[in-house]
Design a protein around this motif. Structure first.
Motif, PDB file in Angstrom:
ATOM      1  N   MET A   2      30.146  42.368  33.001  1.00 21.55           N
ATOM      2  CA  MET A   2      30.115  40.926  33.204  1.00 21.55           C
ATOM      3  C   MET A   2      31.048  40.253  32.219  1.00 21.55           C
ATOM      4  O   MET A   2      31.126  40.618  31.061  1.00 21.55           O
ATOM      5  CB  MET A   2      28.691  40.402  33.012  1.00 21.55           C
ATOM      6  CG  MET A   2      27.679  41.072  33.924  1.00 21.55           C
ATOM      7  SD  MET A   2      27.985  40.778  35.661  1.00 21.55           S
ATOM      8  CE  MET A   2      27.465  39.078  35.761  1.00 21.55           C
ATOM      9  N   LYS A   3      31.759  39.233  32.700  1.00 23.75           N
ATOM     10  CA  LYS A   3      32.669  38.476  31.867  1.00 23.75           C
ATOM     11  C   LYS A   3      32.185  37.039  31.752  1.00 23.75           C
ATOM     12  O   LYS A   3      31.707  36.450  32.723  1.00 23.75           O
ATOM     13  CB  LYS A   3      34.085  38.491  32.454  1.00 23.75           C
ATOM     14  CG  LYS A   3      34.716  39.880  32.480  1.00 23.75           C
ATOM     15  CD  LYS A   3      34.973  40.382  31.083  1.00 23.75           C
ATOM     16  CE  LYS A   3      35.676  41.730  31.119  1.00 23.75           C
ATOM     17  NZ  LYS A   3      35.968  42.244  29.801  1.00 23.75           N
ATOM     18  N   CYS A  27      37.268  36.776  38.380  1.00 23.50           N
ATOM     19  CA  CYS A  27      38.025  36.149  37.300  1.00 23.50           C
ATOM     20  C   CYS A  27      39.468  35.923  37.726  1.00 23.50           C
ATOM     21  O   CYS A  27      40.189  36.869  38.042  1.00 23.50           O
ATOM     22  CB  CYS A  27      37.973  37.020  36.051  1.00 23.50           C
ATOM     23  SG  CYS A  27      38.779  36.272  34.625  1.00 23.50           S
ATOM     24  N   ALA A  28      39.903  34.656  37.717  1.00 24.56           N
ATOM     25  CA  ALA A  28      41.283  34.333  38.094  1.00 24.56           C
ATOM     26  C   ALA A  28      42.252  34.776  37.007  1.00 24.56           C
ATOM     27  O   ALA A  28      43.233  35.478  37.270  1.00 24.56           O
ATOM     28  CB  ALA A  28      41.413  32.836  38.352  1.00 24.56           C
ATOM     29  N   ASN A  29      41.997  34.350  35.771  1.00 24.94           N
ATOM     30  CA  ASN A  29      42.849  34.708  34.636  1.00 24.94           C
ATOM     31  C   ASN A  29      41.953  35.035  33.447  1.00 24.94           C
ATOM     32  O   ASN A  29      41.178  34.185  33.005  1.00 24.94           O
ATOM     33  CB  ASN A  29      43.786  33.550  34.263  1.00 24.94           C
ATOM     34  CG  ASN A  29      44.667  33.116  35.417  1.00 24.94           C
ATOM     35  OD1 ASN A  29      45.515  33.863  35.882  1.00 24.94           O
ATOM     36  ND2 ASN A  29      44.450  31.897  35.891  1.00 24.94           N
ATOM     37  N   ASP A  69      35.827  37.967  19.242  1.00 23.26           N
ATOM     38  CA  ASP A  69      36.626  38.000  20.466  1.00 23.26           C
ATOM     39  C   ASP A  69      35.768  37.500  21.623  1.00 23.26           C
ATOM     40  O   ASP A  69      34.693  38.045  21.888  1.00 23.26           O
ATOM     41  CB  ASP A  69      37.112  39.419  20.761  1.00 23.26           C
ATOM     42  CG  ASP A  69      38.140  39.897  19.745  1.00 23.26           C
ATOM     43  OD1 ASP A  69      38.607  39.067  18.947  1.00 23.26           O
ATOM     44  OD2 ASP A  69      38.464  41.099  19.754  1.00 23.26           O
ATOM     45  N   ILE A  70      36.242  36.480  22.323  1.00 22.02           N
ATOM     46  CA  ILE A  70      35.502  35.873  23.422  1.00 22.02           C
ATOM     47  C   ILE A  70      36.385  35.914  24.661  1.00 22.02           C
ATOM     48  O   ILE A  70      37.512  35.405  24.640  1.00 22.02           O
ATOM     49  CB  ILE A  70      35.117  34.418  23.093  1.00 22.02           C
ATOM     50  CG1 ILE A  70      34.304  34.383  21.795  1.00 22.02           C
ATOM     51  CG2 ILE A  70      34.352  33.773  24.239  1.00 22.02           C
ATOM     52  CD1 ILE A  70      34.491  33.148  20.985  1.00 22.02           C
ATOM     53  N   VAL A  71      35.907  36.530  25.732  1.00 27.07           N
ATOM     54  CA  VAL A  71      36.668  36.635  26.973  1.00 27.07           C
ATOM     55  C   VAL A  71      36.256  35.501  27.904  1.00 27.07           C
ATOM     56  O   VAL A  71      35.070  35.310  28.187  1.00 27.07           O
ATOM     57  CB  VAL A  71      36.435  37.996  27.649  1.00 27.07           C
ATOM     58  CG1 VAL A  71      37.186  38.063  28.973  1.00 27.07           C
ATOM     59  CG2 VAL A  71      36.881  39.123  26.730  1.00 27.07           C
ATOM     60  N   LEU A  72      37.239  34.736  28.369  1.00 23.79           N
ATOM     61  CA  LEU A  72      37.006  33.608  29.260  1.00 23.79           C
ATOM     62  C   LEU A  72      37.751  33.821  30.567  1.00 23.79           C
ATOM     63  O   LEU A  72      38.792  34.484  30.594  1.00 23.79           O
ATOM     64  CB  LEU A  72      37.489  32.304  28.622  1.00 23.79           C
ATOM     65  CG  LEU A  72      36.914  31.941  27.252  1.00 23.79           C
ATOM     66  CD1 LEU A  72      37.685  30.782  26.658  1.00 23.79           C
ATOM     67  CD2 LEU A  72      35.443  31.590  27.378  1.00 23.79           C
ATOM     68  N   CYS A  73      37.248  33.249  31.637  1.00 26.10           N
ATOM     69  CA  CYS A  73      37.931  33.254  32.927  1.00 26.10           C
ATOM     70  C   CYS A  73      38.346  31.822  33.248  1.00 26.10           C
ATOM     71  O   CYS A  73      37.492  30.951  33.416  1.00 26.10           O
ATOM     72  CB  CYS A  73      37.023  33.792  34.022  1.00 26.10           C
ATOM     73  SG  CYS A  73      36.756  35.563  33.926  1.00 26.10           S
ATOM     74  N   LEU A  74      39.646  31.579  33.321  1.00 27.29           N
ATOM     75  CA  LEU A  74      40.146  30.234  33.555  1.00 27.29           C
ATOM     76  C   LEU A  74      41.064  30.215  34.767  1.00 27.29           C
ATOM     77  O   LEU A  74      41.857  31.135  34.980  1.00 27.29           O
ATOM     78  CB  LEU A  74      40.917  29.721  32.329  1.00 27.29           C
ATOM     79  CG  LEU A  74      40.140  29.605  31.015  1.00 27.29           C
ATOM     80  CD1 LEU A  74      41.057  29.092  29.912  1.00 27.29           C
ATOM     81  CD2 LEU A  74      38.933  28.695  31.169  1.00 27.29           C
ATOM     82  N   GLU A  75      40.965  29.149  35.546  1.00 27.37           N
ATOM     83  CA  GLU A  75      41.884  28.932  36.656  1.00 27.37           C
ATOM     84  C   GLU A  75      43.240  28.479  36.111  1.00 27.37           C
ATOM     85  O   GLU A  75      43.358  28.055  34.963  1.00 27.37           O
ATOM     86  CB  GLU A  75      41.319  27.859  37.601  1.00 27.37           C
ATOM     87  CG  GLU A  75      39.962  28.190  38.215  1.00 27.37           C
ATOM     88  CD  GLU A  75      40.062  29.296  39.249  1.00 27.37           C
ATOM     89  OE1 GLU A  75      41.170  29.496  39.795  1.00 27.37           O
ATOM     90  OE2 GLU A  75      39.034  29.950  39.517  1.00 27.37           O
TER      91      GLU A  75
END
Length: 231
Positions: A2-3, A27-29, A69-75
């Protein structure tokens, strides 16, 4: 796996709570946020808003003297990264990375600070400062993030020196000079009537069987060599 996709922007008892997740396939990016703290980790908070000022993600606080470290999903689009605390991050650093490139970087030295960045978008107002990023260079710029190729390095800047370096940007005290002759100054004039040098022929001056000077006329009709010889 999971992200992290979206975090709640509601401040609860001084803490930001995580609320929404999405799978990696959605996740787009994938964006990596690195939060490095000093002694103010317990006051380090952040949020990300889009160009409509909608809250996209938030987080904090963190342990002192740590890196998270934090992984994010951004458009695709433009975003603002907002940093806030009671006294500022006190030297803490936030770095946003996408596809091995730094999209944004901030120190959060004020109680509230922010910078803009874009994900596959331009004109977001988040251009990183350019300059010389090499600490060994004469013109190192501690505020620069992107190296613009302008770095110049120390060397001998005196054209009269034996080791003059025309590319040197500042003097490093390494200049070397020819010592004045304290013996007998002799002028040796080399001539060539054809004007094409000696074509490999050389001269040699010896003393007690030891060569003390040698050379050649590489090109042209003449050249002069100053020699310093003992009696």
């Amino acid at each position: 796996m999971m992200k992290l996709s979206t975090l709640s922007g509601i401040l609860l008892c001084g803490l930001f709570s995580l609320t929404t997740f999405t799978s990696q396939s959605q996740c787009a990016n994938e964006i990596l946020l690195v939060v490095a703290t000093t002694d103010a980790g317990d006051q380090t908070f952040w949020s990300i808003t889009n160009d409509l000022n909608e809250l996209i993600a938030s987080g904090g606080p963190y342990a002192n003297d740590s890196a998270s470290d934090i992984v994010l999903c951004l458009e695709d689009g433009c975003y603002d990264f907002n940093m806030f605390s009671e006294t500022g991050w006190n030297g803490g650093l936030a770095t946003i990375i996408y596809a091995d490139s730094i999209l944004g970087l901030g120190f959060g030295n004020q109680p509230f600070d922010s910078f803009s960045f874009g994900v596959n978008a331009f004109g977001c107002g988040g251009d990183l400062p350019e300059g010389c990023t090499d600490q060994e260079a004469c013109n190192f710029d501690p505020n620069a993030v992107v190296n613009d190729g302008s770095c110049v390095y120390p060397g001998c800047t005196d054209p009269e020196a034996l080791n003059y370096d025309a590319s040197a940007g500042c003097s490093d005290g390494s200049c070397q000079y020819e010592e004045p002759c304290s013996l007998n100054t002799i002028t040796l004039t080399m001539l060539d009537t054809f004007g094409d040098g000696w074509n490999g022929a050389t001269y040699m001056i010896t003393q007690f069987g030891n060569a003390i000077s040698e050379g050649t006329l590489v090109e042209g009709e003449f050249d002069v060599v100053e020699l310093c010889l003992a009696d």
